[in-house]
Design a protein around this motif. Sequence first.
Motif, mmCIF file in Angstrom:
data_model
loop_
_atom_site.group_PDB
_atom_site.id
_atom_site.type_symbol
_atom_site.label_atom_id
_atom_site.label_comp_id
_atom_site.label_asym_id
_atom_site.label_seq_id
_atom_site.Cartn_x
_atom_site.Cartn_y
_atom_site.Cartn_z
ATOM 1 N N TYR A 5 0.873 -1.191 0.000
ATOM 2 C CA TYR A 5 0.000 0.000 0.000
ATOM 3 C C TYR A 5 0.910 1.242 0.000
ATOM 4 N N PRO A 6 0.647 2.222 -0.901
ATOM 5 C CA PRO A 6 1.539 3.384 -1.005
ATOM 6 C C PRO A 6 1.261 4.430 0.067
ATOM 7 N N PHE A 7 1.796 4.163 1.257
ATOM 8 C CA PHE A 7 1.535 5.075 2.391
ATOM 9 C C PHE A 7 1.991 6.501 2.105
ATOM 10 N N GLY A 8 3.036 6.642 1.285
ATOM 11 C CA GLY A 8 3.602 7.959 0.975
ATOM 12 C C GLY A 8 2.598 8.904 0.339
ATOM 13 N N LEU A 9 1.566 8.348 -0.336
ATOM 14 C CA LEU A 9 0.593 9.214 -1.013
ATOM 15 C C LEU A 9 -0.200 10.072 -0.025
ATOM 16 N N HIS A 10 -0.278 9.621 1.222
ATOM 17 C CA HIS A 10 -1.000 10.416 2.226
ATOM 18 C C HIS A 10 -0.256 11.712 2.547
ATOM 19 N N GLN A 11 1.069 11.708 2.251
ATOM 20 C CA GLN A 11 1.844 12.941 2.419
ATOM 21 C C GLN A 11 1.671 13.846 1.192
ATOM 22 N N GLN A 12 1.557 13.196 0.021
ATOM 23 C CA GLN A 12 1.463 13.931 -1.246
ATOM 24 C C GLN A 12 0.074 14.575 -1.411
ATOM 25 N N TYR A 13 -0.956 13.836 -1.088
ATOM 26 C CA TYR A 13 -2.335 14.316 -1.254
ATOM 27 C C TYR A 13 -3.037 14.353 0.104
ATOM 28 N N ASP A 14 -4.013 15.258 0.175
ATOM 29 C CA ASP A 14 -4.826 15.302 1.382
ATOM 30 C C ASP A 14 -5.966 14.301 1.198
ATOM 31 N N LEU A 15 -5.661 13.036 1.409
ATOM 32 C CA LEU A 15 -6.638 11.986 1.128
ATOM 33 C C LEU A 15 -7.682 11.933 2.252
ATOM 34 N N PRO A 16 -8.976 11.800 1.878
ATOM 35 C CA PRO A 16 -10.056 11.894 2.883
ATOM 36 C C PRO A 16 -10.303 10.585 3.619
ATOM 37 N N TRP A 17 -9.264 9.835 3.924
ATOM 38 C CA TRP A 17 -9.462 8.600 4.702
ATOM 39 C C TRP A 17 -8.217 8.285 5.533
ATOM 40 N N ASP A 18 -8.437 7.518 6.569
ATOM 41 C CA ASP A 18 -7.327 7.022 7.402
ATOM 42 C C ASP A 18 -7.133 5.540 7.093
ATOM 43 N N TYR A 19 -5.986 5.038 7.505
ATOM 44 C CA TYR A 19 -5.749 3.594 7.300
ATOM 45 C C TYR A 19 -5.362 2.971 8.629
ATOM 46 N N TYR A 20 -5.713 1.740 8.795
ATOM 47 C CA TYR A 20 -5.259 1.011 9.983
ATOM 48 C C TYR A 20 -5.302 -0.488 9.685
ATOM 49 N N SER A 21 -4.544 -1.212 10.476
ATOM 50 C CA SER A 21 -4.596 -2.658 10.284
ATOM 51 C C SER A 21 -4.885 -3.319 11.620
ATOM 52 N N GLN A 22 -5.619 -4.391 11.539
ATOM 53 C CA GLN A 22 -5.999 -5.099 12.764
ATOM 54 C C GLN A 22 -5.899 -6.588 12.476
ATOM 55 N N ARG A 23 -5.081 -7.246 13.285
ATOM 56 C CA ARG A 23 -4.861 -8.687 13.082
ATOM 57 C C ARG A 23 -4.536 -8.995 11.627
ATOM 58 N N ASP A 24 -3.645 -8.201 11.121
ATOM 59 C CA ASP A 24 -3.132 -8.382 9.758
ATOM 60 C C ASP A 24 -4.168 -8.118 8.655
ATOM 61 N N LYS A 25 -5.310 -7.528 9.039
ATOM 62 C CA LYS A 25 -6.285 -7.113 8.021
ATOM 63 C C LYS A 25 -6.179 -5.600 7.884
ATOM 64 N N PHE A 26 -6.404 -5.096 6.659
ATOM 65 C CA PHE A 26 -6.163 -3.685 6.368
ATOM 66 C C PHE A 26 -7.480 -2.983 6.055
ATOM 67 N N PHE A 27 -7.671 -1.831 6.677
ATOM 68 C CA PHE A 27 -8.931 -1.087 6.487
ATOM 69 C C PHE A 27 -8.640 0.378 6.163
ATOM 70 N N LEU A 28 -9.517 0.950 5.325
ATOM 71 C CA LEU A 28 -9.495 2.398 5.077
ATOM 72 C C LEU A 28 -10.794 2.947 5.642
ATOM 73 N N GLN A 29 -10.687 4.040 6.402
ATOM 74 C CA GLN A 29 -11.888 4.598 7.027
ATOM 75 C C GLN A 29 -12.024 6.068 6.650
ATOM 76 N N SER A 30 -13.167 6.382 6.060
ATOM 77 C CA SER A 30 -13.408 7.759 5.598
ATOM 78 C C SER A 30 -13.407 8.725 6.781
ATOM 79 N N HIS A 31 -12.946 9.951 6.535
ATOM 80 C CA HIS A 31 -13.010 10.981 7.596
ATOM 81 C C HIS A 31 -14.460 11.298 7.954
ATOM 82 N N ARG A 32 -15.381 10.944 7.025
ATOM 83 C CA ARG A 32 -16.801 11.241 7.269
ATOM 84 C C ARG A 32 -17.527 10.058 7.914
ATOM 85 N N CYS A 33 -16.810 8.974 8.188
ATOM 86 C CA CYS A 33 -17.452 7.784 8.768
ATOM 87 C C CYS A 33 -17.938 8.087 10.189
ATOM 88 N N ARG A 34 -19.175 7.780 10.455
ATOM 89 C CA ARG A 34 -19.738 8.024 11.794
ATOM 90 C C ARG A 34 -19.776 6.729 12.611
#
Length: 230
Positions: free
Chosen positions: A18-47
Motif C-alpha cells: 500500500y503506497p503510504f507515501g501518497l498520504h503525504q502527497q495528497y490530502d486523502l479523505p481517509w485514514d488507514y489502519y490494520s488489525q490482526r493483519d487485516k487492512f482497512f481504510l476509514q473515511s473521515h466522514r465515517c460516523r
Amino acid sequence: CCGLYIGFEEGQSHHVNYPFGLHQQYDLPWDYYSQRDKFFLQSHRCRRTLVPAGRACEPCGSILRNDVFVGILQRMGCGIHPNTPLIYMPIANLVETVRRKTDQCRSLKLTHLNLARKLLGKMTALDEHKQFVMAVASGRVERVAQLVQACLSNGVGIRGLVERYERACREVYNPKGFTEDDIMLGLLILRLGGARLAGIVHRAKGLPGISTLRQNTVIRPLRASAGMPT
Ligand SMILES: [Zn+2]
C-alpha cells in the motif's frame, strides 16, 4: 462501520504493497489502519454507524470511487512503471527499484574501471610514441630507418623500439638491415681502402661490417687470363 476492508492478492500485503507515501502527497479523505493483519481504510466522514457484518458505510464505500484510490488499485493490479515518481511506490517497489539501481551502479563502476584501464594503456603507448619522436628528433642515432625496419620485421613494439634506440645511442646495439647504397658504399671503401678502413667506417658510421660486405659482394675477383688482352 469499521471501515472499508482492503484485500491483497496472494504474496502481497498492506505492509509493503500500500503506497503510504501518497498520504503525504495528497490530502486523502481517509485514514488507514490494520488489525490482526487485516487492512482497512476509514473515511473521515465515517460516523461508525451500525452496518451489516463485512459491509462499510456510504462514506467509507465512496473511497472506492476516489480517483487517487482508483489509481492505487490499478497499480496494485497491473504493476508500476519504473519511471513512476517514487512517492507513488509502495515499499515493495521501492526495494526493487533500489536493488535495480544498485546493480546499475555496480555495472557502471565496472565499465568505468575497464575504460580507465584501457585509457591508461593508450596513454602509456602515446607517451612511448612521444618519447620515440623526441629521441629521433635528438639525432643521436643516424640510422633510425634501419633500426625501425629491424624492429618491425621482428615484431618489436614501440616500447622495444625506444629501448633499442637507447641501446643504439650507447653503441651497444647496431641496427641490422642495410640499404643497397650502404652495401655499395661499404664495398667501395673495402675495395679502395682495404679491410682496415672498412672496419673503421663500420664502427664509426654504422656501415655494413666486412663479413656482411663479403656476403654481399657483387664485384667478381680478378682472374689471371692466359689470352691476350683485348
Ligand atoms: Zn464507515
